[in-house]
Design an enzyme around this catalytic site. Structure first.
Site, PDB file in Angstrom:
ATOM      1  N   ASP A  17      -1.402  -1.932   2.742  1.00  0.00           N
ATOM      2  CA  ASP A  17      -1.892  -3.296   2.485  1.00  0.00           C
ATOM      3  C   ASP A  17      -2.499  -3.896   3.752  1.00  0.00           C
ATOM      4  OD1 ASP A  17      -2.393  -5.479   0.893  1.00  0.00           O
ATOM      5  OD2 ASP A  17      -0.413  -6.378   1.196  1.00  0.00           O
ATOM      6  N   GLY A  18      -3.465  -4.787   3.563  1.00  0.00           N
ATOM      7  CA  GLY A  18      -4.032  -5.532   4.685  1.00  0.00           C
ATOM      8  C   GLY A  18      -5.483  -5.210   5.001  1.00  0.00           C
ATOM      9  N   ASN A  19      -6.121  -4.402   4.157  1.00  0.00           N
ATOM     10  CA  ASN A  19      -7.529  -4.054   4.425  1.00  0.00           C
ATOM     11  C   ASN A  19      -8.426  -5.289   4.422  1.00  0.00           C
ATOM     12  OD1 ASN A  19      -6.692  -1.432   4.327  1.00  0.00           O
ATOM     13  ND2 ASN A  19      -7.630  -0.943   2.351  1.00  0.00           N
ATOM     14  N   GLY A  20      -8.207  -6.162   3.441  1.00  0.00           N
ATOM     15  CA  GLY A  20      -9.054  -7.351   3.302  1.00  0.00           C
ATOM     16  C   GLY A  20      -8.924  -8.259   4.519  1.00  0.00           C
ATOM     17  N   HIS A  34     -11.687  -1.778   3.450  1.00  0.00           N
ATOM     18  CA  HIS A  34     -11.295  -0.618   2.645  1.00  0.00           C
ATOM     19  C   HIS A  34     -11.846   0.671   3.265  1.00  0.00           C
ATOM     20  CE1 HIS A  34      -9.549  -3.257  -0.204  1.00  0.00           C
ATOM     21  NE2 HIS A  34     -10.681  -3.755  -0.676  1.00  0.00           N
ATOM     22  N   LEU A 128       1.703  20.016   2.850  1.00  0.00           N
ATOM     23  CA  LEU A 128       1.944  18.633   2.434  1.00  0.00           C
ATOM     24  C   LEU A 128       1.396  18.364   1.028  1.00  0.00           C
ATOM     25  CD1 LEU A 128       2.568  15.583   3.243  1.00  0.00           C
ATOM     26  CD2 LEU A 128       0.201  15.493   4.053  1.00  0.00           C
ATOM     27  N   ARG A 185       5.580  -0.613   4.024  1.00  0.00           N
ATOM     28  CA  ARG A 185       4.504  -1.494   3.583  1.00  0.00           C
ATOM     29  C   ARG A 185       3.887  -2.126   4.819  1.00  0.00           C
ATOM     30  NH1 ARG A 185       3.581  -5.244  -1.567  1.00  0.00           N
ATOM     31  NH2 ARG A 185       1.550  -6.062  -0.940  1.00  0.00           N
ATOM     32  N   SER A 193       5.449  -4.999  -5.184  1.00  0.00           N
ATOM     33  CA  SER A 193       4.182  -5.070  -5.933  1.00  0.00           C
ATOM     34  C   SER A 193       4.038  -3.974  -6.994  1.00  0.00           C
ATOM     35  CB  SER A 193       2.988  -5.035  -4.971  1.00  0.00           C
ATOM     36  OG  SER A 193       3.024  -6.146  -4.104  1.00  0.00           O
ATOM     37  N   GLU A 204      14.836   3.882   1.855  1.00  0.00           N
ATOM     38  CA  GLU A 204      14.926   2.953   2.998  1.00  0.00           C
ATOM     39  C   GLU A 204      13.590   2.230   3.153  1.00  0.00           C
ATOM     40  OE1 GLU A 204      17.635   2.303   4.765  1.00  0.00           O
ATOM     41  OE2 GLU A 204      18.791   3.785   3.620  1.00  0.00           O
TER      42      GLU A 204
END
Ligand code: IPE
Ligand code: IPE
Ligand code: MG
Length: 247
Positions: A17-20, A34, A128, A185, A193, A204
């Site tokens: 979260d936090g791109n904008g 983004h 992975l 997050r 969310s 955790e």
């Protein structure tokens, strides 16, 4: 490498979260955030692969993100398609498996095809696993699992009294994956969310104000260090946990 250089959580799940806000700080359109976010994904994927993490789950687009302006949604779809196109072969070359969770039937036919092809290309890779949550919601996931069980009950294959936590878990989109050990997050909000609601029962949690495009491998190592300072008790007492680890 993480601080102690040997241990890593098996499954890390991240709400990117936090791109904008990252873009806004730079007086740029949200889309630039983004785009920078995709670069951060590439770094974190590389780091997780090198450290021996088994599964990295990334929340890329939530079932609620359709509520955003149409232009932003379509740019996000284009970016997703472009990243798949650019990265699928590289992931395969690096023995990385791509797995998608979410209701992809809502995406364009061409994006759905790209997703299926990338999953098929990488399905036998043993390094992975990147688990991308796209049009994913925890409510959707539990609902679709329960619907499958209801269908079995309807045709007489299953009795309601035989429904267990395990049978619900087996129908989830993550059925083949271990549950997340560490949830991260970025972006400062302290909420889930509608991410993997069922699967996060004993995960955790780690929250950071760092905006996703600024989340570096060093910052991931800090989250991993914090994880190893926790005592996971799963309902037991601290004494029991210490006895178990001495056994
Ligand atoms: C997360 O960043 C990316 C997606 C939800 C696709 P945001 O776009 O939510 O960034 P902020 O929260 O507005 O800063
Ligand atoms: C969660 O971020 C979804 C993704 C990162 C894909 P949001 O930015 O959509 O979450 P809210 O709306 O702030 O809860
Ligand atoms: Mg956000």
């Amino acid at each position: 490498m993480p601080a102690d250089n040997t241990q890593v959580p098996q499954h890390i799940a991240i709400i990117m979260d936090g791109n904008g806000r990252w873009a806004k700080q730079r007086h740029q359109p949200r889309f630039m955030g983004h785009r920078a976010g995709v670069k951060a994904v590439e770094n974190i994927v590389k780091h997780c692969a090198e450290c021996g993490v088994s599964v990295l789950s990334l929340f890329a687009f939530s079932s609620e993100n359709w509520k955003r302006p149409t232009k932003e949604v379509s740019l996000l779809m284009e970016l997703f398609a472009l990243s798949l196109k650019q990265q699928a072969k590289r992931l395969h070359k690096n023995n990385i498996r791509l797995h998608i969770i979410g209701d992809i039937s809502k995406f364009s036919a061409s994006l759905q095809k790209q997703i299926v092809q990338a999953e098929e290309l990488t399905e036998n890779n043993t390094g992975l696993t990147i688990n991308i949550a796209a049009n994913y919601g925890g409510h959707w996931d539990i609902t679709q699992s329960v619907k499958k069980l209801a269908e079995k009950v309807k045709v007489g294959e299953l009795s309601p009294s035989d429904i267990t936590e395990e049978s619900i878990a087996e129908g989830l989109a993550t059925a083949t994956l271990p549950e997340p050990d560490l949830f991260i997050r970025t972006g400062g909000e302290q909420r889930v969310s509608n991410f993997m609601l069922w699967q996060l029962a004993y995960t955790e949690f780690y929250f950071t104000d760092t905006l996703w495009p600024d989340f570096t491998s060093e910052k991931l190592d800090s989250a991993i260090s914090s994880f190893f300072q926790r005592e996971r008790r799963f309902g037991k007492t601290s004494e029991q946990i210490k006895d178990d680890s001495n056994a």
